[in-house]
Design a protein around this motif. Structure first.
Motif, mmCIF file in Angstrom:
data_model
loop_
_atom_site.group_PDB
_atom_site.id
_atom_site.type_symbol
_atom_site.label_atom_id
_atom_site.label_comp_id
_atom_site.label_asym_id
_atom_site.label_seq_id
_atom_site.Cartn_x
_atom_site.Cartn_y
_atom_site.Cartn_z
ATOM 1 N N VAL A 34 -68.629 -14.493 -28.282
ATOM 2 C CA VAL A 34 -67.926 -13.598 -29.749
ATOM 3 C C VAL A 34 -68.408 -12.102 -29.664
ATOM 4 O O VAL A 34 -69.341 -11.779 -28.758
ATOM 5 C CB VAL A 34 -68.789 -14.335 -31.043
ATOM 6 C CG1 VAL A 34 -68.325 -15.603 -31.315
ATOM 7 C CG2 VAL A 34 -70.228 -14.331 -30.607
ATOM 8 N N ALA A 69 -63.384 -21.093 -32.955
ATOM 9 C CA ALA A 69 -63.451 -21.198 -34.552
ATOM 10 C C ALA A 69 -62.938 -22.531 -35.049
ATOM 11 O O ALA A 69 -63.505 -23.019 -35.861
ATOM 12 C CB ALA A 69 -62.424 -20.461 -34.687
ATOM 13 N N ALA A 85 -64.833 -12.974 -39.907
ATOM 14 C CA ALA A 85 -64.077 -13.739 -38.634
ATOM 15 C C ALA A 85 -62.762 -13.145 -38.192
ATOM 16 O O ALA A 85 -62.061 -13.178 -39.213
ATOM 17 C CB ALA A 85 -64.064 -15.387 -38.452
ATOM 18 N N VAL A 112 -63.983 -22.553 -38.859
ATOM 19 C CA VAL A 112 -63.904 -21.182 -39.210
ATOM 20 C C VAL A 112 -62.411 -20.707 -39.295
ATOM 21 O O VAL A 112 -61.699 -20.913 -37.933
ATOM 22 C CB VAL A 112 -64.713 -20.199 -38.302
ATOM 23 C CG1 VAL A 112 -64.425 -18.761 -38.431
ATOM 24 C CG2 VAL A 112 -66.066 -20.487 -38.650
ATOM 25 N N VAL A 139 -63.758 -14.172 -32.584
ATOM 26 C CA VAL A 139 -64.048 -15.404 -32.309
ATOM 27 C C VAL A 139 -62.564 -16.287 -31.604
ATOM 28 O O VAL A 139 -61.584 -16.107 -32.118
ATOM 29 C CB VAL A 139 -64.309 -16.497 -33.395
ATOM 30 C CG1 VAL A 139 -64.899 -18.072 -33.140
ATOM 31 C CG2 VAL A 139 -65.394 -15.713 -34.147
#
Length: 698
Positions: free
Chosen positions: A647, A612, A636, A617, A607
């Protein structure tokens, strides 16, 4: 894994053969204590191999290997004698044919098995009366074959791996050979780069190939045509085309030039999410080179417009005269060791062995003279089309060495569709996800237990030789397929071979591109198609004086952009998939390799940092990736290696696998699905959000 050196009921003996993994075709042999070693061969002249090759024996003596036939009884599998299992197959397939006709049966050939085995399987289908036979090339390179066959007359590499060393520019589009074909990259591409060749890498993700590149074009997935058209426009604008070649060897230049005059390079760059200067730099590197070679992979082909993507790349080669000379051409890299061969020998629904159309009466007549039966005249179903019709037009499946319940797009729907079949037989090494839906599972042979030939990515036909005997009561695939042919058809004599060499000799009489080849001629080396029996040699560089269409000139094509099937809603990202060094195909083999599993690391979703941050994230968090087709959970990896808005994950290890998310809309020409562009939502996993410890993948 059980160490073969400690298995008293099996014998292993070194014997040069071909690595079972990618299409490069390295020569390996058993090295003792469960390992493989590289030996000098046609492709890996110094005996080098990659980590997958070194781990190739891990699955051969694995404790999970099937060693007895399995038949379904009261909903569960029980072991059965071979005769009973084969009788069940004859009753099941024969019953479907009797009630619904041969077109109700779909045959899945295997690009990880030999030419001889695939030849027998497609022959079985056609003798029964159907062209419903396909292999996993449909899922990776069908669009490459479609475009190159239409324009040039052949869908294989135009050049050899050897002459990539002579290129002044290597234009890698939608491929990552440094990880996916490492021996080819190290032995053929990198030497050219070290000698001064410019490496252009067109890919949405920075990876090991990018590290060696002079120019990286990190395009948005689904914008290959915008990029290629912009490059073509720059070639014309800056007078980097080959006027003599255009006049003598192409048609349609005026029409293409007129269309490309309307291309705004800056606008195409914006659509692709790259800098206009980067596109111009890539175009100049390609157009100014004396010899420029295009290398392409599944990042180009696995789109609803994959065929058009390849057409756009072909324009670049034809505009600049980079066809028919060493160090040039358009060169697709195959992903399994016999993707090329399985297609060469007729494992496709629209062509007979040697790529002659099933609609060609003369081709059918020549095959009939050998088989005693004329193949059907109408093209059959591709494997993706067939799974869409399971339980309706298609009522039975013969699955040989493939795992379509995992490898097909929209995999959850495909697994459900298998349950709609009246009968399914699987020939494989393990109880795969596909075998779980079968009525009969027949234990076949691993790569190291068989003889035959395979054809690598640059058209070299090479010998496979056994390094091990069979485990338990398993049988060699060739023997299983010929037994089915004798039992299922009314021409048992057509499947009465002395062995694989006998079948290969028949293949050379049926497939013109293999005519004149022989086991003796191949020996410890290779023979390359198209083969000239009079000269005793194959053709390294195609299309030197004329194209394989038989024409002196090839058409240039106007190619307009095609939007991806999945439209992005607000907040969604584009999922693209691929493999890394230690991964292989569906994962059924690489999961069972101790060596490759040790290399595996985390099952990650790459990512971009800004994406993110927008979703709360952090690196190492568990995330869910979802759309209307399914949900996948992964860890991730926050990295700028993947471009913003995109992604990336592999298609091997997540549970469920990433193909639960991929769409099944097909390219209209090649019927290849769009694996490389899926709209997904990404968010922290529920257990990560509440602070609990996430369960790791198996």
């Amino acid at each position: 894994m059980t160490d073969p050196s400690e298995t008293p009921d099996r014998s292993f003996e070194p014997n040069p053969t071909v690595c079972p993994f990618c299409g490069v075709g390295c020569t390996i042999e058993y090295a003792g204590r469960g390992g493989a070693t590289g030996v000098e061969g046609p492709v890996n002249a110094r005996g080098e191999i990659c980590p997958k090759g070194a781990a190739a024996f891990d699955v051969v003596d694995h404790e999970d290997r099937l060693t007895e036939p399995l038949v379904r009884h009261n909903g569960s599998f029980v072991t059965a004698p071979w005769e009973e299992a084969l009788d069940r197959v004859v009753d099941g397939i024969g019953g479907v044919i009797d009630e619904h006709g041969p077109e109700a049966v779909q045959f899945f050939a295997s690009s990880n098995c030999t030419n001889e085995e695939n030849y027998v399987l497609q022959k079985l289908a056609r003798v029964l009366g159907t062209n419903n036979v396909d292999n996993c090339a449909r899922l990776c390179h069908a669009s490459t074959v479609a475009a190159m066959s239409e324009r040039l007359g052949a869908g294989a590499m135009t050049n050899s791996l050897d002459d990539l060393r002579e290129a002044d520019c290597v234009f890698v589009n939608g491929a990552n050979p440094a990880e996916q074909h490492p021996v080819a990259f190290r032995s053929y591409v990198l030497p050219a780069v070290r000698d001064g060749a410019t490496l252009v890498h067109v890919d949405p993700r920075a990876n090991d190939t990018t590290e060696a590149a002079d120019v990286h074009v990190p395009l948005r997935p689904g914008t290959d045509i915008e990029v290629a058209n912009a490059v073509a426009a720059v070639l014309i604008e800056e007078d980097l085309v080959d006027e003599a070649f255009l006049a003598e060897r192409t048609t349609g230049f005026d029409r293409l030039r007129e269309r490309l005059a309307d291309v705004d390079v800056a606008a195409n760059a914006e659509a692709a999410g790259v800098e206009p200067g980067t596109l111009r730099e890539a175009a100049r590197a390609y157009g100014e080179a004396d010899r420029a070679a295009i290398v392409t992979g599944m990042g180009t082909s696995q789109h609803r417009c994959g065929t058009d993507n390849v057409h756009a790349l072909l324009n670049l080669a034809l505009l600049t005269g980079n066809v028919g000379r060493p160090g040039t051409g358009v060169n697709p890299l195959r992903g399994q060791n016999n993707v090329q061969g399985a297609s060469d020998v007729g494992g496709l629904p629209g062509v007979l062995p040697g790529y002659e159309p099933v609609t060609d009466p003369a081709a059918r007549e020549r095959v009939a003279e050998e088989w005693g039966v004329e193949p059907p005249a109408e093209p059959g179903l591709t494997e993706v089309e067939a799974t869409h019709r399971f339980g309706d037009d298609v009522r039975a499946a013969v699955v040989f060495g493939e795992n379509p319940a995992v490898t097909e797009p929209n995999a959850t729907a495909v697994r459900s569709a298998f349950d709609d079949l009246d009968f399914c037989v699987v020939v494989d090494l393990f109880e795969t996800a596909t075998a779980a839906h079968a009525d009969v599972v027949l234990p076949g042979s691993a790569w190291a237990e068989k003889a035959g030939t395979v054809t690598n990515t640059d058209r070299r036909v090479m010998r496979m030789r056994p390094n091990a005997d069979l485990p338990g009561n398993a049988r060699r695939d060739f023997e299983v397929l010929t037994a089915l042919g004798r039992r299922l058809t009314d021409r048992p004599e057509a499947f009465d071979y002395d062995g694989p060499e006998d079948a290969f000799d028949e293949l050379t009489r049926v497939a013109p591109i293999y005519e004149g080849m022989s086991y003796e001629g191949i020996g410890d080396g290779y023979q390359r198609w198209p083969f000239d029996a009079d000269e005793g040699s194959g053709t390294e560089v195609l299309h030197e004086e004329a194209f394989l269409t038989g024409e002196r000139a090839a058409p240039l094509a106007v190619v307009d952009p095609v939007p991806p099937a999945d439209e992005l809603d607000a907040g969604e990202l584009t999922l693209t998939t691929g493999r890394v060094l230690q991964h292989f195909n569906s994962g059924a083999l690489s999961r069972r390799s101790d060596r490759l599993t040790a290399m595996r690391g985390e099952d990650v979703l790459q990512v971009h940092p800004s994406d993110a941050d927008d979703r709360g994230v952090e690196d190492g968090d568990r995330v869910t990736v979802s759309n209307e087709r399914g949900t996948v959970e992964a860890t991730a990896e926050v990295t700028p290696a993947v471009r913003e808005g995109v992604v990336f994950c592999t298609f091997h290890y997540a549970e469920p696998l990433a193909n639960a998310l991929t769409g099944d809309e097909l390219d209209p020409a090649a019927k290849i699905p769009e694996f490389k562009h899926s709209a997904v939502a990404v968010e922290p996993a529920a257990d990560a959000a509440d602070g609990s410890e996430a369960a790791g993948d198996d």
